[in-house]
Design a protein around this motif. Structure first.
Motif, mmCIF file in Angstrom:
data_model
loop_
_atom_site.group_PDB
_atom_site.id
_atom_site.type_symbol
_atom_site.label_atom_id
_atom_site.label_comp_id
_atom_site.label_asym_id
_atom_site.label_seq_id
_atom_site.Cartn_x
_atom_site.Cartn_y
_atom_site.Cartn_z
ATOM 1 N N LEU A 152 0.770 -1.135 -0.002
ATOM 2 C CA LEU A 152 -0.080 0.104 0.218
ATOM 3 C C LEU A 152 0.989 1.323 0.019
ATOM 4 C CD1 LEU A 152 -2.810 -1.390 2.418
ATOM 5 C CD2 LEU A 152 -3.128 -0.385 0.232
ATOM 6 N N LYS A 153 2.035 1.281 0.610
ATOM 7 C CA LYS A 153 2.807 2.195 0.722
ATOM 8 C C LYS A 153 3.237 2.600 -0.561
ATOM 9 C CE LYS A 153 6.877 4.352 3.275
ATOM 10 N NZ LYS A 153 8.110 4.190 4.045
ATOM 11 N N LYS A 154 3.941 1.617 -1.226
ATOM 12 C CA LYS A 154 4.240 1.732 -2.965
ATOM 13 C C LYS A 154 3.130 2.256 -3.735
ATOM 14 C CE LYS A 154 5.682 -1.158 -6.685
ATOM 15 N NZ LYS A 154 5.447 -2.647 -7.330
ATOM 16 N N MET A 155 1.775 1.560 -3.415
ATOM 17 C CA MET A 155 0.919 2.137 -4.272
ATOM 18 C C MET A 155 0.582 3.517 -4.043
ATOM 19 S SD MET A 155 -1.546 -1.122 -3.957
ATOM 20 C CE MET A 155 -2.940 -0.595 -4.935
ATOM 21 N N GLU A 156 0.628 3.993 -2.900
ATOM 22 C CA GLU A 156 0.334 5.474 -2.400
ATOM 23 C C GLU A 156 1.410 6.302 -3.088
ATOM 24 O OE1 GLU A 156 0.734 6.050 1.761
ATOM 25 O OE2 GLU A 156 -0.030 8.297 1.517
#
Lengths: 115, 172
Positions: free
Chosen positions: A74-78
Motif C-alpha cells: 500500500l505504501k508503494k501504491m500510495e
C-alpha cells in the motif's frame, strides 16, 4: 499457505480483552470492504489522487492486523499514485492487494467465528 | 492541566479514532471527545480542550473537508492555550516541520508505536503545564520582591529627607 494476518500486536494493545480485539477486527474488515472497491474504481478511472488517499487509509490499519507485506504494498501504491510514476506496476499491485485482502478477510472471519 | 483533562481526537478513520480513544481512556480519567472531521471539532472549540490529537489528512473521505493544517491554524487562533499533537501516516520531515511551524506541540507518525508516543506526548504536556505554573509563580514572586525593594528605597529616601536616618554609621 502462510497466514497474512498476525493479531499479536492488536491482542497486546487490547491487553488480551477479546471484545476489543473483535471490535478492531470488525472495523478493519469494514474499512477493507470499503477501501478495496474504492481503489479498484480509482484505478479503472485513472484517478490517482483518490487511489492515493484510499491506499493511505488502509496502510496504517493493515499494520495493526500484522499485515506487513500488505502495508508495504500500500505504501508503494500510495507513493506511485502520488508521483504518478511506475504506473505500469499498478494493475499487478491492485490485483495483489485484492488477493491480500481476500486472504485477510478469510483469516479474520475465521478468528471471529472462533472467538 | 487538571485531573479531568479535556482531550479532543480528530480523525476521519474510525479505527484509528477508537484505538487512540481506548488507549488514552485506559491511561487516566480523561474527558475525551472524538470527531471525524475538523469542522465538528472547531464547532466545539468553546469547550477549550487542553489537548487536541489532530489527523493531518482529514480530507481523505470528503475532499471538501478542511485539511489538518487548516484546522491546526484555527485551533491555535481560537484556543491558544490548548496544545495540538498532529497525527499522520506520512513520515516526511517537511510535513512535521510545517505542523510545528503552525504551533503543533508534537508530530506522531501513525503505526504501532503511535499509541505509546501519544501517551508520552500527554505526559510531556503535563510536565510543560507544571513548568508554566511554576514559571508563573516565580514571576509573581520576583515582582513581589521588586515592589518590596522599591518600597524600602522609597522609605529610606523619605526617612532620610526627614532627618530620621543618616549616612553615618552608628546610632543617631
Amino acid at each position: 499457505m502462510a497466514n497474512i494476518t498476525n493479531l499479536e500486536f492488536i491482542t497486546g494493545f487490547s491487553k488480551g480483552n477479546m471484545e476489543r480485539v473483535r471490535k478492531y477486527v470488525q472495523m478493519f474488515l469494514e474499512a477493507s470492504a470499503e477501501g478495496m472497491p474504492a481503489i479498484e474504481k480509482a484505478h479503472a478511472d485513472k484517478d490517482w489522487k483518490t487511489l492515493k488517499t484510499a491506499a493511505h487509509t488502509l496502510k496504517s490499519i493493515s499494520g495493526y492486523m500484522g499485515m506487513t507485506d500488505t502495508q508495504n504494498l500500500l505504501k508503494k501504491m500510495e507513493e506511485n499514485a502520488a508521483t504518478e510514476k511506475q504506473l505500469d506496476d499498478m494493475p499487478n499491485d491492485v490485483s495483489l492487494l485484492r488477493q491480500h485482502l481476500q486472504q485477510a478477510e478469510e483469516e479474520l472471519n475465521g478468528f471471529l467465528a472462533q472467538n | 492541566m487538571s485531573k479531568n483533562t479535556l482531550i479532543f481526537i480528530v480523525d476521519d478513520d474510525p479505527m484509528q479514532l477508537d484505538m487512540l480513544k481506548d488507549h488514552l481512556s485506559a491511561m487516566s480519567n480523561f474527558n475525551i471527545y472524538t470527531f471525524s472531521n475538523g469542522e465538528e471539532c472547531l464547532a466545539q472549540i468553546d469547550k477549550a480542550p487542553d489537548i487536541v490529537f489532530l489527523d493531518y489528512n482529514l480530507s481523505n473521505k470528503n475532499t471538501n473537508a478542511m485539511d489538518g493544517l487548516e484546522v491546526l491554524r484555527e485551533l491555535k487562533e481560537k484556543n491558544p492555550n490548548g496544545e495540538v499533537v498532529m497525527l499522520s501516516g506520512q513520515d516526511k520531515i517537511e510535513v512535521a516541520v510545517d505542523t510545528m511551524k503552525y504551533g503543533a506541540f508534537d508530530y506522531i507518525v501513525k503505526g504501532e508505536s503511535a499509541f505509546y508516543r501519544a501517551e508520552k506526548a500527554v505526559f510531556n504536556l503535563y510536565k510543560l503545564a507544571k513548568l508554566k505554573r511554576d514559571a508563573g509563580f516565580y514571576r509573581i514572586l520576583t515582582i513581589a520582591f521588586g515592589v518590596a525593594l522599591l518600597l524600602m528605597i522609597i522609605l529610606v529616601i523619605y526617612l532620610k529627607s526627614k532627618g530620621l536616618i543618616s549616612d553615618r554609621a552608628g546610632w543617631i
